[in-house]
Design a protein around this motif. Structure first.
Motif, PDB file in Angstrom:
ATOM      1  N   SER A   3       0.850  -1.205   0.000  1.00  0.00           N
ATOM      2  CA  SER A   3       0.000   0.000   0.000  1.00  0.00           C
ATOM      3  C   SER A   3       0.877   1.244   0.000  1.00  0.00           C
ATOM      4  CB  SER A   3      -0.962   0.010   1.195  1.00  0.00           C
ATOM      5  OG  SER A   3      -0.276   0.052   2.428  1.00  0.00           O
ATOM      6  N   TRP A   4       0.389   2.262  -0.700  1.00  0.00           N
ATOM      7  CA  TRP A   4       1.100   3.539  -0.811  1.00  0.00           C
ATOM      8  C   TRP A   4       0.165   4.671  -0.381  1.00  0.00           C
ATOM      9  CZ3 TRP A   4       3.477   3.637  -6.479  1.00  0.00           C
ATOM     10  CH2 TRP A   4       4.386   2.580  -6.613  1.00  0.00           C
ATOM     11  N   VAL A   5       0.733   5.667   0.237  1.00  0.00           N
ATOM     12  CA  VAL A   5       0.015   6.917   0.492  1.00  0.00           C
ATOM     13  C   VAL A   5       0.834   8.039  -0.149  1.00  0.00           C
ATOM     14  CG1 VAL A   5      -0.838   8.530   2.227  1.00  0.00           C
ATOM     15  CG2 VAL A   5      -0.990   6.059   2.646  1.00  0.00           C
ATOM     16  N   ASP A   6       0.194   8.758  -1.066  1.00  0.00           N
ATOM     17  CA  ASP A   6       0.865   9.833  -1.800  1.00  0.00           C
ATOM     18  C   ASP A   6       2.190   9.360  -2.416  1.00  0.00           C
ATOM     19  OD1 ASP A   6      -1.197  11.613  -1.420  1.00  0.00           O
ATOM     20  OD2 ASP A   6      -0.352  12.451   0.400  1.00  0.00           O
ATOM     21  N   GLY A   7       2.136   8.166  -2.985  1.00  0.00           N
ATOM     22  CA  GLY A   7       3.279   7.677  -3.766  1.00  0.00           C
ATOM     23  C   GLY A   7       4.365   6.969  -2.985  1.00  0.00           C
ATOM     24  N   ARG A   8       4.183   6.882  -1.658  1.00  0.00           N
ATOM     25  CA  ARG A   8       5.212   6.218  -0.836  1.00  0.00           C
ATOM     26  C   ARG A   8       4.608   5.056  -0.051  1.00  0.00           C
ATOM     27  NH1 ARG A   8       8.348  11.518   1.664  1.00  0.00           N
ATOM     28  NH2 ARG A   8       8.681  12.488  -0.358  1.00  0.00           N
ATOM     29  N   PRO A   9       5.373   4.007   0.142  1.00  0.00           N
ATOM     30  CA  PRO A   9       4.858   2.879   0.921  1.00  0.00           C
ATOM     31  C   PRO A   9       4.391   3.334   2.305  1.00  0.00           C
ATOM     32  CG  PRO A   9       6.907   2.288  -0.149  1.00  0.00           C
ATOM     33  CD  PRO A   9       6.726   3.765  -0.364  1.00  0.00           C
ATOM     34  N   ALA A  10       3.175   2.974   2.669  1.00  0.00           N
ATOM     35  CA  ALA A  10       2.616   3.343   3.976  1.00  0.00           C
ATOM     36  C   ALA A  10       1.407   2.484   4.250  1.00  0.00           C
ATOM     37  CB  ALA A  10       2.222   4.821   4.000  1.00  0.00           C
ATOM     38  N   GLU A  11       1.241   2.115   5.510  1.00  0.00           N
ATOM     39  CA  GLU A  11       0.097   1.291   5.922  1.00  0.00           C
ATOM     40  C   GLU A  11      -0.925   2.117   6.705  1.00  0.00           C
ATOM     41  OE1 GLU A  11      -0.580  -1.918   5.446  1.00  0.00           O
ATOM     42  OE2 GLU A  11       1.229  -2.324   4.266  1.00  0.00           O
ATOM     43  N   LEU A  12      -0.582   3.379   6.968  1.00  0.00           N
ATOM     44  CA  LEU A  12      -1.404   4.193   7.860  1.00  0.00           C
ATOM     45  C   LEU A  12      -1.682   5.551   7.235  1.00  0.00           C
ATOM     46  CD1 LEU A  12       0.720   3.447  11.072  1.00  0.00           C
ATOM     47  CD2 LEU A  12      -1.535   2.473  10.550  1.00  0.00           C
ATOM     48  N   LEU A  13      -2.778   6.157   7.665  1.00  0.00           N
ATOM     49  CA  LEU A  13      -3.020   7.548   7.249  1.00  0.00           C
ATOM     50  C   LEU A  13      -3.587   8.331   8.420  1.00  0.00           C
ATOM     51  CD1 LEU A  13      -6.108   8.249   5.006  1.00  0.00           C
ATOM     52  CD2 LEU A  13      -5.997   6.390   6.641  1.00  0.00           C
ATOM     53  N   SER A  14      -3.618   9.650   8.246  1.00  0.00           N
ATOM     54  CA  SER A  14      -4.045  10.535   9.313  1.00  0.00           C
ATOM     55  C   SER A  14      -5.466  10.248   9.758  1.00  0.00           C
ATOM     56  CB  SER A  14      -3.954  11.986   8.822  1.00  0.00           C
ATOM     57  OG  SER A  14      -4.692  12.836   9.676  1.00  0.00           O
ATOM     58  N   VAL A  15      -5.697  10.249  11.066  1.00  0.00           N
ATOM     59  CA  VAL A  15      -7.057  10.071  11.582  1.00  0.00           C
ATOM     60  C   VAL A  15      -7.951  11.257  11.221  1.00  0.00           C
ATOM     61  CG1 VAL A  15      -6.453   8.561  13.511  1.00  0.00           C
ATOM     62  CG2 VAL A  15      -6.376  11.056  13.829  1.00  0.00           C
ATOM     63  N   LEU A 103      -4.327   7.216  -2.138  1.00  0.00           N
ATOM     64  CA  LEU A 103      -3.995   5.933  -1.514  1.00  0.00           C
ATOM     65  C   LEU A 103      -4.065   4.845  -2.569  1.00  0.00           C
ATOM     66  CD1 LEU A 103      -5.820   7.632   0.771  1.00  0.00           C
ATOM     67  CD2 LEU A 103      -5.330   5.581   2.060  1.00  0.00           C
ATOM     68  N   LEU A 104      -3.136   3.953  -2.532  1.00  0.00           N
ATOM     69  CA  LEU A 104      -3.167   2.777  -3.396  1.00  0.00           C
ATOM     70  C   LEU A 104      -3.007   1.540  -2.530  1.00  0.00           C
ATOM     71  CD1 LEU A 104      -1.219   4.006  -6.514  1.00  0.00           C
ATOM     72  CD2 LEU A 104      -3.374   2.736  -6.586  1.00  0.00           C
ATOM     73  N   LEU A 105      -3.991   0.640  -2.618  1.00  0.00           N
ATOM     74  CA  LEU A 105      -3.992  -0.567  -1.794  1.00  0.00           C
ATOM     75  C   LEU A 105      -3.974  -1.783  -2.705  1.00  0.00           C
ATOM     76  CD1 LEU A 105      -6.906   0.438   0.634  1.00  0.00           C
ATOM     77  CD2 LEU A 105      -4.510   1.140   0.703  1.00  0.00           C
ATOM     78  N   GLY A 106      -3.017  -2.643  -2.503  1.00  0.00           N
ATOM     79  CA  GLY A 106      -2.932  -3.856  -3.314  1.00  0.00           C
ATOM     80  C   GLY A 106      -3.668  -5.007  -2.667  1.00  0.00           C
ATOM     81  N   GLY A 107      -4.205  -5.865  -3.494  1.00  0.00           N
ATOM     82  CA  GLY A 107      -4.872  -7.059  -2.983  1.00  0.00           C
ATOM     83  C   GLY A 107      -4.748  -8.184  -3.990  1.00  0.00           C
ATOM     84  N   ALA A 108      -5.070  -9.399  -3.502  1.00  0.00           N
ATOM     85  CA  ALA A 108      -5.043 -10.550  -4.406  1.00  0.00           C
ATOM     86  C   ALA A 108      -6.246 -10.514  -5.334  1.00  0.00           C
ATOM     87  CB  ALA A 108      -5.052 -11.844  -3.596  1.00  0.00           C
ATOM     88  N   ARG A 109      -6.121 -11.158  -6.459  1.00  0.00           N
ATOM     89  CA  ARG A 109      -7.244 -11.326  -7.380  1.00  0.00           C
ATOM     90  C   ARG A 109      -8.347 -12.091  -6.652  1.00  0.00           C
ATOM     91  NH1 ARG A 109      -5.938 -13.113 -13.569  1.00  0.00           N
ATOM     92  NH2 ARG A 109      -8.071 -13.249 -14.339  1.00  0.00           N
ATOM     93  N   PRO A 110      -9.595 -11.591  -6.690  1.00  0.00           N
ATOM     94  CA  PRO A 110     -10.649 -12.283  -5.934  1.00  0.00           C
ATOM     95  C   PRO A 110     -10.863 -13.698  -6.451  1.00  0.00           C
ATOM     96  CG  PRO A 110     -11.555 -10.447  -7.216  1.00  0.00           C
ATOM     97  CD  PRO A 110     -10.080 -10.403  -7.377  1.00  0.00           C
ATOM     98  N   ALA A 111     -11.074 -14.622  -5.521  1.00  0.00           N
ATOM     99  CA  ALA A 111     -11.191 -16.045  -5.871  1.00  0.00           C
ATOM    100  C   ALA A 111     -12.650 -16.426  -6.061  1.00  0.00           C
ATOM    101  CB  ALA A 111     -10.549 -16.889  -4.773  1.00  0.00           C
ATOM    102  N   TYR A 112     -13.270 -15.925  -7.124  1.00  0.00           N
ATOM    103  CA  TYR A 112     -14.662 -16.297  -7.396  1.00  0.00           C
ATOM    104  C   TYR A 112     -14.708 -17.709  -7.981  1.00  0.00           C
ATOM    105  CZ  TYR A 112     -15.617 -11.272  -6.984  1.00  0.00           C
ATOM    106  OH  TYR A 112     -15.719  -9.982  -6.536  1.00  0.00           O
ATOM    107  N   PRO A 113     -15.743 -18.483  -7.625  1.00  0.00           N
ATOM    108  CA  PRO A 113     -15.891 -19.808  -8.239  1.00  0.00           C
ATOM    109  C   PRO A 113     -16.021 -19.675  -9.756  1.00  0.00           C
ATOM    110  CG  PRO A 113     -17.403 -19.541  -6.383  1.00  0.00           C
ATOM    111  CD  PRO A 113     -16.793 -18.199  -6.636  1.00  0.00           C
ATOM    112  N   ALA A 114     -15.371 -20.580 -10.485  1.00  0.00           N
ATOM    113  CA  ALA A 114     -15.406 -20.527 -11.954  1.00  0.00           C
ATOM    114  C   ALA A 114     -16.833 -20.662 -12.483  1.00  0.00           C
ATOM    115  CB  ALA A 114     -14.521 -21.624 -12.529  1.00  0.00           C
ATOM    116  N   GLU A 115     -17.690 -21.336 -11.716  1.00  0.00           N
ATOM    117  CA  GLU A 115     -19.064 -21.549 -12.208  1.00  0.00           C
ATOM    118  C   GLU A 115     -19.858 -20.248 -12.304  1.00  0.00           C
ATOM    119  OE1 GLU A 115     -20.045 -24.199  -8.925  1.00  0.00           O
ATOM    120  OE2 GLU A 115     -21.720 -22.880  -8.426  1.00  0.00           O
ATOM    121  N   HIS A 116     -19.458 -19.209 -11.564  1.00  0.00           N
ATOM    122  CA  HIS A 116     -20.167 -17.924 -11.702  1.00  0.00           C
ATOM    123  C   HIS A 116     -20.113 -17.454 -13.150  1.00  0.00           C
ATOM    124  CE1 HIS A 116     -20.551 -17.977  -7.513  1.00  0.00           C
ATOM    125  NE2 HIS A 116     -19.922 -16.876  -7.167  1.00  0.00           N
TER     126      HIS A 116
END
Lengths: 271, 271
Positions: A3-15, A103-116
């Motif tokens: 995850s990035w905040v304003d182009g830099r790696p970060a896991e947190l942002l201002s409350v 903010l940019l947050l990475g995640g895995a490709r969602p694992a939907y059942p192929a039958e959908h």
């Protein structure tokens, strides 16, 4: 997880971020394949429109470069881009000038059942209705409590998506998808000028169908018309196209136009 | 500036919080005087209702103790309490079980001009209409883009607040206040079952007026009825009561019931 905040790696942002305080911002959920963001220009175009309508500064170059760099690093999966109006001063009045936080947050490709995708999905008829707010309709903004409530209505695995209507009973969309139907050879999708999210895959499929010579209409659709359709399918920018096979006692086979557009969407997402 | 996350000093929170992603949460803005939160029980009661309606776990003891401890440390000012549904998994479906995240943000007492309370305020007629969503109406939830848009409509200092109507033209509230009017000896305030935020000061003033023997009605009110009222005032839990002195060419003197309730609100907020 990346995850990035304003182009830099970060896991947190201002409350004190206004995205948290008021949902004062926008987001995009972008499929990333082979280090490249799919449908990039359509995502940027929707962001540009959202920024214009919410009065947020929009910098296409920064956003494009950052999405490209983030996607290269992510490789495969989903990049969620959130733009907020930055930290809040006191109250609802937007700070002038507004400083946008990215903010940019990475995640895995969602694992939907192929039958959908193969056999189609069953739609849950959501009781939660979408409120009509033309000033926000179409935008992928951060005020999404209606979707949270709608998605809370079912927990079973039988229903892959839910159908959302507006307060007047028009059918509008899925909870996380757009809706299409084919009737009498015309491809129809609900008008989203009062509520709903105008998805990038929806825009792409409208353009693709038009290029195939399929007549397309964007207009109001009621439940009776949906139930009398020849083909029904859902789309979004992550899974592409899911045929709808069942809703409220009505069954549909997977139709030929659905299969054709599904193949096109698959190509686009495997880019 | 003082801020806590889950009871500990912190200036940052996870970028994956659902409050940011979807506005999936609630907030309260609490006046703190002499180290004590004003109208504490009413704030907690509204939170309890909001949690019930959004399906969030509610722990009165933890929230009360934390608000009391935070207020002691803050001394004077405003404590903003935000509850969110914690970090998100993928998509809108609420995690089961939900883990609530508690944020407390301290701020200075807002520096409103004394004349707002003394001589009354001028109301800006907002073009932004409130959408009707009974499932969220009354709650102080984190989906507040309508208020951001409405508050963006004026920048001058002539208007201290804006009047918001719903899509059908009913008058509902101010952008950050509730609205009352006196007509024919009856104290009226708009019904908030379709949209609007049911303020804690509104609830308190309804109870106080009832105790004074003033007949009260909560019902639909249109603009014509508002403009024909004998007294008009706004309220919230920070400034108490502001008389309305002007709206769309109509002028009001500050009326005696407005002054009486203003004095009561002042006592409550100086607790």
């Amino acid at each position: 997880m990346l995850s990035w905040v304003d182009g830099r790696p970060a896991e947190l942002l201002s409350v004190r971020d206004r995205g948290l305080a008021y949902g004062d911002g926008l987001f995009e959920t972008v499929a990333v394949r082979g280090g490249r963001p799919a449908l990039l220009e359509r995502h940027l175009a929707r962001l540009a429109e959202g920024c214009a309508r919410l009065g947020l500064p929009y910098d296409a170059t920064v956003l494009r470069d950052e999405l490209l760099a983030f996607s290269r690093q992510l490789g495969e999966g989903v990049a969620k881009l959130i733009l907020t109006r930055g930290d809040g001063l006191r109250g609802y009045a937007p700070p002038q000038p507004a400083v946008v936080r990215r903010l940019l947050l990475g995640g895995a490709r969602p694992a939907y059942p192929a039958e959908h995708a193969e056999q189609g999905v069953r739609l849950f008829p959501c009781a939660t209705r979408l409120a009509e707010q033309p000033l926000l309709a179409g935008l992928k903004h951060l005020n999404r409590l209606e979707q949270v409530l709608a998605r809370s209505e079912w927990q079973d695995d039988e229903h892959a998506e839910g159908l959302m209507q507006d307060a007047s009973g028009r059918v509008i969309e899925g909870v996380f998808s757009n809706l299409f139907l084919l009737k009498g050879g015309v491809l129809l999708t609900p008008d989203l000028s009062r509520c709903g999210v105008a998805g990038v895959m929806r825009a792409e499929l409208l353009a693709q169908a038009d290029a195939l010579g399929v007549p397309c209409e964007v207009r109001d659709i009621d439940l009776a018309e949906l139930l009398s359709a020849d083909e029904v399918f859902l789309c979004n920018s992550l899974y592409g196209v899911w045929p709808v096979r069942r809703l409220q006692g009505r069954d549909w086979p997977v139709g030929p136009l659905t299969r054709k557009l599904q193949a096109i969407a698959r190509d686009l997402l495997d880019c």
